[in-house]
Design an enzyme around this catalytic site. Structure first.
Site, PDB file in Angstrom:
ATOM      1  CD1 TRP A 172      -0.127  -1.555   3.110  1.00 28.81           C
ATOM      2  CD2 TRP A 172       0.698   0.510   3.272  1.00 28.81           C
ATOM      3  NE1 TRP A 172       0.693  -1.515   4.216  1.00 28.81           N
ATOM      4  CE2 TRP A 172       1.210  -0.260   4.347  1.00 28.81           C
ATOM      5  CE3 TRP A 172       1.080   1.854   3.168  1.00 28.81           C
ATOM      6  CZ2 TRP A 172       2.087   0.270   5.294  1.00 28.81           C
ATOM      7  CZ3 TRP A 172       1.958   2.383   4.110  1.00 28.81           C
ATOM      8  CH2 TRP A 172       2.453   1.591   5.161  1.00 28.81           C
ATOM      9  CB  SER A 226       6.315  -7.620   5.604  1.00 33.93           C
ATOM     10  OG  SER A 226       5.607  -8.839   5.433  1.00 33.93           O
ATOM     11  CD  GLU A 263      11.376  -3.283  -2.388  1.00 36.03           C
ATOM     12  OE1 GLU A 263      11.863  -3.348  -1.228  1.00 36.03           O
ATOM     13  OE2 GLU A 263      10.441  -2.537  -2.694  1.00 36.03           O
ATOM     14  CB  CYS A 306      11.271  -0.488   1.330  1.00 36.76           C
ATOM     15  SG  CYS A 306      11.270  -0.052  -0.411  1.00 36.76           S
TER      16      CYS A 306
END
Length: 461
Positions: free
Chosen positions: A133, A210, A231, A265
């Protein structure tokens, strides 16, 4: 039927709309439709697919404000940042539309004994994308654009809180001319995702998310012999070796960290600062963070911060902050939620975070800055590489050779000198260690889910 896909405003907590899971029968119809479309889509000349993608890029540009508003509504992204994300998507799509034929061109290998050898890049079938998201358009497009250009078909499982965004992407795909079945959004359960991965019509899976989700998907993909690209998380080091203007360096570090409310990230989650400028750096960054106030993400300015994406995200981040405090970390500012509706967490500055704290080894996905004091380049490198993650990193110094020497020893997939989180549609993106494997964007983005087919021709003499 249980409904979990939803649109819920993070600024207010208001539930706007819910969407049901698809049925198991619809999953089978989706798989059949994508497989059928592959035969047509992959047979289409690449130039024709490119024209369709150009139209898709045009639509993203034309509707940037509309699309951005949906992202702001669903996951709380600052609207200004959301517009930039949509415009970046248009550039990614246009890059593959215009450069795809060159990137996938046949490659002649060494001619031996009169034999011609050619390496061809061909599509392989239907690919499943499982996307998060935090960048609800960009994450989808950087996966889908190269695969569609190559001739693969795509089934997309988006994050549960981005249902409206997911539907808008599918709508634009249809309007641009992507044929029925070549791109299918599906509101699937976790069990249904497992069914999709196991199906022989699926040739690969790409997940951004995650570490836990990546482990689960990789295990299933491996069991069914499917190619995977992952990723995952990151705890990127941001090393400041020296600075002639510490206040400016601190400001740059803070606002880099607070981009997307810290839910990135590749965000600079661990700021590593040399001892001689550390105290001034921490004081300035703390002062700047203390001046920020919560704002409405639809019109927030630089003096305001936006909410996190969900109540669960806010609760989880607060638990990590409290754990760090109890373990002995110093909380200079923040560390609490303002008494407001929505999912806000005040920008927080932590120092002296011990190895026993969860924050030392876990990813902090929100507006929390951790600052570490070091005395030597070697100490900075050791601390930077102590993480189990290896996504990106940055080194700052007026002495470029000094920065380069440190950067060369960082165990990350992407490293930047005197810049942070540099990206572009033509630059590969990805990490090492527990940050995943595979690459997206740039020329490598078309080289993951592809049949690198060898053709040899023995010419009679």
């Amino acid at each position: 039927m249980t409904t979990t896909y939803r649109t819920q405003n993070p600024a207010t907590g208001e539930l706007v709309e819910e969407f049901p899971y698809v049925s198991d029968n619809e999953i089978q119809q989706t798989l059949a439709s994508a497989a059928s479309a592959y035969r047509i889509w992959s047979a289409m000349p690449m130039a024709e697919r490119g024209k369709i993608l150009v139209k898709l890029a045009d639509l993203f540009e034309e509707r940037a404000e509309e699309l951005a508003a949906q992202a702001t509504l669903e996951m709380g992204k600052n609207t200004r940042e959301a517009i930039g994300e949509v415009q970046y998507c248009a550039r990614i799509i246009r890059y593959y539309a215009t450069e795809g034929e060159r990137l996938a061109a046949d490659q002649e290998l060494k001619n031996i004994d009169g034999q011609t050898a050619i390496l061809r890049r061909r599509p392989i079938g239907t690919i499943l994308g499982i996307m998060p998201w935090n960048f609800p358009y960009y994450q989808v497009i950087r996966f889908a654009a190269p695969n569609l250009m190559l001739g693969n078909t795509v089934i997309l499982k988006h994050a549960e809180i981005c249902a409206g965004t997911a539907l808008k992407i599918q709508e634009l795909m249809r309007e641009a001319g992507v044929i029925e079945g070549a791109y299918i959004n599906v509101f699937a359960t976790h069990d249904q995702v497992s069914t999709i991965i196991a199906d022989p019509r699926i040739q690969g899976v790409s997940l951004t998310g995650s570490e836990r989700a990546g482990s689960a998907v990789a295990e299933q993909a491996g069991r069914h012999l499917k190619k995977a690209v992952l990723e995952l998380g990151g705890s990127d080091p941001y090393i400041v070796l020296d600075s002639a203007d510490v206040a400016t360096s601190a400001r740059r570090a803070l606002f880099s960290r607070l981009s997307n409310s810290g839910q990135t990230c590749t965000s600079n989650k661990r700021i590593i600062v040399m001892d001689d400028i550390y105290d001034e750096f921490v004081a300035e960054l703390t002062k700047l963070a203390s001046e920020l106030t919560p704002g409405n993400p639809s019109d927030a300015n630089r003096s305001e911060y936006a909410p996190l994406s969900s109540e669960a995200a806010a609760i989880g981040l607060m638990e990590q902050i409290e754990d760090a405090r109890k373990a002995g970390a110093t909380v200079h500012v923040g560390g609490q939620r303002p008494d407001l509706p929505g999912y806000y967490v005040a920008p927080t500055v932590l120092t002296d975070v011990p190895e026993t704290a969860r924050a030392y080894s876990e990813e902090l996905f929100g507006p929390v800055v951790m600052i570490y004091r070091v005395h030597t380049e070697g100490e900075a490198i050791e601390l930077a590489n102590s993480s189990s993650y290896g996504l990106g990193g940055a080194v700052f110094s007026a002495d470029e050779a000094r920065a380069q020497a440190v950067a060369d020893r960082l165990e990350v997939g992407m490293v930047h000198i005197n810049a942070f989180n540099v990206g572009g549609e033509d630059l590969p993106f990805g990490g090492v260690k527990r940050s995943g494997f595979g690459r997206e964007l740039g020329p490598l983005g078309m080289d993951e889910f592809v049949n690198k087919q060898l053709i040899t021709v023995n010419t009679p003499r």
